[in-house]
Design an enzyme around this catalytic site. Sequence first.
Site, PDB file in Angstrom:
ATOM      1  N   ILE A  29       0.833  -1.200   0.000  1.00 58.84           N
ATOM      2  CA  ILE A  29       0.000   0.000   0.000  1.00 58.84           C
ATOM      3  C   ILE A  29       0.870   1.254   0.000  1.00 58.84           C
ATOM      4  CG2 ILE A  29      -1.695   1.292   1.373  1.00 58.84           C
ATOM      5  CD1 ILE A  29      -2.744  -1.508   2.376  1.00 58.84           C
ATOM      6  N   ASP A  72      14.074   2.587  10.348  1.00 60.85           N
ATOM      7  CA  ASP A  72      13.093   1.829  11.130  1.00 60.85           C
ATOM      8  C   ASP A  72      12.239   2.844  11.879  1.00 60.85           C
ATOM      9  OD1 ASP A  72      11.749   0.396  13.139  1.00 60.85           O
ATOM     10  OD2 ASP A  72      13.375  -1.068  13.314  1.00 60.85           O
ATOM     11  N   TYR A 167      -3.017  -6.504  16.603  1.00 57.71           N
ATOM     12  CA  TYR A 167      -3.112  -5.637  15.421  1.00 57.71           C
ATOM     13  C   TYR A 167      -4.333  -4.717  15.500  1.00 57.71           C
ATOM     14  CZ  TYR A 167      -3.790  -4.142  10.641  1.00 57.71           C
ATOM     15  OH  TYR A 167      -3.979  -3.373   9.527  1.00 57.71           O
ATOM     16  N   LEU A 199      -9.429  -5.319   4.098  1.00 61.72           N
ATOM     17  CA  LEU A 199      -8.397  -6.299   3.721  1.00 61.72           C
ATOM     18  C   LEU A 199      -7.977  -6.061   2.267  1.00 61.72           C
ATOM     19  CD1 LEU A 199      -7.044  -8.820   5.103  1.00 61.72           C
ATOM     20  CD2 LEU A 199      -8.544 -10.184   3.653  1.00 61.72           C
TER      21      LEU A 199
HETATM   22  N1  LIG Z   1      -3.070  -5.317   3.595  1.00 61.26           N
HETATM   23  C1  LIG Z   1      -4.172  -5.095   4.297  1.00 61.26           C
HETATM   24  O1  LIG Z   1      -5.144  -5.884   4.237  1.00 61.26           O
HETATM   25  C2  LIG Z   1      -4.292  -3.884   5.164  1.00 61.26           C
HETATM   26  C3  LIG Z   1      -5.580  -3.506   5.597  1.00 61.26           C
HETATM   27  C4  LIG Z   1      -5.721  -2.372   6.394  1.00 61.26           C
HETATM   28  C5  LIG Z   1      -4.599  -1.660   6.758  1.00 61.26           C
HETATM   29  N2  LIG Z   1      -3.367  -2.053   6.339  1.00 61.26           N
HETATM   30  C6  LIG Z   1      -2.225  -1.271   6.778  1.00 61.26           C
HETATM   31  O2  LIG Z   1      -1.598  -0.707   5.645  1.00 61.26           O
HETATM   32  C7  LIG Z   1      -0.208  -0.576   5.898  1.00 61.26           C
HETATM   33  C8  LIG Z   1       0.589  -1.250   4.792  1.00 61.26           C
HETATM   34  O3  LIG Z   1       0.187  -2.589   4.722  1.00 61.26           O
HETATM   35  P1  LIG Z   1       0.621  -3.564   3.529  1.00 61.26           P
HETATM   36  O4  LIG Z   1      -0.407  -4.617   3.466  1.00 61.26           O
HETATM   37  O5  LIG Z   1       0.986  -2.792   2.331  1.00 61.26           O
HETATM   38  O6  LIG Z   1       1.928  -4.214   4.180  1.00 61.26           O
HETATM   39  P2  LIG Z   1       3.211  -4.942   3.562  1.00 61.26           P
HETATM   40  O7  LIG Z   1       3.554  -5.978   4.577  1.00 61.26           O
HETATM   41  O8  LIG Z   1       3.006  -5.350   2.146  1.00 61.26           O
HETATM   42  O9  LIG Z   1       4.280  -3.752   3.588  1.00 61.26           O
HETATM   43  C9  LIG Z   1       4.638  -3.136   4.780  1.00 61.26           C
HETATM   44  C10 LIG Z   1       5.893  -2.315   4.546  1.00 61.26           C
HETATM   45  O10 LIG Z   1       6.217  -1.682   5.804  1.00 61.26           O
HETATM   46  C11 LIG Z   1       7.613  -1.852   6.033  1.00 61.26           C
HETATM   47  N3  LIG Z   1       7.905  -1.844   7.466  1.00 61.26           N
HETATM   48  C12 LIG Z   1       7.551  -2.774   8.384  1.00 61.26           C
HETATM   49  N4  LIG Z   1       8.055  -2.451   9.580  1.00 61.26           N
HETATM   50  C13 LIG Z   1       8.731  -1.284   9.421  1.00 61.26           C
HETATM   51  C14 LIG Z   1       9.491  -0.476  10.293  1.00 61.26           C
HETATM   52  N5  LIG Z   1       9.648  -0.808  11.581  1.00 61.26           N
HETATM   53  N6  LIG Z   1      10.039   0.655   9.803  1.00 61.26           N
HETATM   54  C15 LIG Z   1       9.902   0.986   8.498  1.00 61.26           C
HETATM   55  N7  LIG Z   1       9.211   0.228   7.609  1.00 61.26           N
HETATM   56  C16 LIG Z   1       8.648  -0.902   8.081  1.00 61.26           C
HETATM   57  C17 LIG Z   1       7.944  -3.207   5.405  1.00 61.26           C
HETATM   58  O11 LIG Z   1       9.343  -3.340   5.155  1.00 61.26           O
HETATM   59  C18 LIG Z   1       7.092  -3.168   4.145  1.00 61.26           C
HETATM   60  O12 LIG Z   1       7.774  -2.571   3.064  1.00 61.26           O
HETATM   61  C19 LIG Z   1       0.034  -1.155   7.285  1.00 61.26           C
HETATM   62  O13 LIG Z   1       0.002  -0.130   8.254  1.00 61.26           O
HETATM   63  C20 LIG Z   1      -1.155  -2.074   7.464  1.00 61.26           C
HETATM   64  O14 LIG Z   1      -1.472  -2.304   8.806  1.00 61.26           O
HETATM   65  C21 LIG Z   1      -3.194  -3.147   5.551  1.00 61.26           C
END
Ligand SMILES: NC(=O)c1ccc[n+]([C@@H]2O[C@H](COP(=O)([O-])OP(=O)(O)OC[C@H]3O[C@@H](n4cnc5c(N)ncnc54)[C@H](O)[C@@H]3O)[C@@H](O)[C@H]2O)c1
Length: 263
Positions: A29, A72, A167, A199
């Site tokens: 995202i 980080d 979460y 999701l």
């Molecule tokens: N995928 C879903 O269904 C969903 C739904 C609602 C909300 N979200 C939220 O959207 C956001 C992105 O989700 P996604 O599905 O794209 O995740 P993803 O796992 O595909 O990507 C997450 C990214 O965050 C980075 N990251 C993780 N920990 C980190 C840290 N400590 N410092 C810097 N970077 C860090 C990772 O390296 C990765 O590039 C998150 O906050 C997630 O909770 C996701």
Amino acid sequence: MGESPSTQPPGGGELAGQVAVVTGAAQGIGRAIAEHLVSAGASVAVVDVHGAGPAASEIEQLGGRVLAVEADVTSESATAAMAESVHHAFGRLDILVNNAGLFTTLDPGPFESIPVQRWRRVMDVNVMGPFLCARACVRFMRLQGGGRIINIASSTPFKGTPYTLDYVTSKGAVVALTRALAKELGPQSILVNAVAPGLTLSDGLLERSGVFDQKIAASASGRALERPQHPADIVGAVRFLSGPGAAFITGQTLVVDGGSFLH
Ligand SMILES: NC(=O)c1ccc[n+]([C@@H]2O[C@H](COP(=O)([O-])OP(=O)(O)OC[C@H]3O[C@@H](n4cnc5c(N)ncnc54)[C@H](O)[C@@H]3O)[C@@H](O)[C@H]2O)c1
């Protein structure tokens, strides 16, 4: 068949001259948000704990100015240095998108089985991360008389989604942080809002599709718009909250989930 997310660039360069920080932007995202903000004319810092460099090089192909910052979000010193380097590179800092989060790597299960160490790590990344990044970036927003913070929350705290209690609790905290910070920073013209996706088939989720298959099917059928959600479905809301049309909106959470949770 539902309507597919638009892959068209927003055009008009409504964010031209603006500088945005997107955390967790190496993939998923965050990556889609970074690309969209570049297409809208912003210069973007791609911040991630892994892979910021390669992602930034690819996003740069879209034609904007892009900076890679490996950091980080749970580190006080790394987030402070990140904001400094963005300001040094671009001369300003207007928009912070707190997207980095732990979700796709978490195994769903009953709450009693969540190790204390995992609970702490989820709170660190998902709640303290946005706090530290906001603290680091707000300093520069104040210098220029305002800014935007957009926190990526989740629809799960509104739905009470079971089996990832750490979460869901962390994302409820992100909504609370958004509201209280909006009140605190409003007098300084810094607007704080959240986007709460359902999701979403992000890179991280697709890598673990075996774990999430049932949830993906159930969430698509539970929507008014009965199809899977993609990262491209979220980016328009982030651009809107970053842009001129949202100048009198703060403290709000915009649920972007195809009409699953209605409020
Ligand atoms: N995928 C879903 O269904 C969903 C739904 C609602 C909300 N979200 C939220 O959207 C956001 C992105 O989700 P996604 O599905 O794209 O995740 P993803 O796992 O595909 O990507 C997450 C990214 O965050 C980075 N990251 C993780 N920990 C980190 C840290 N400590 N410092 C810097 N970077 C860090 C990772 O390296 C990765 O590039 C998150 O906050 C997630 O909770 C996701």
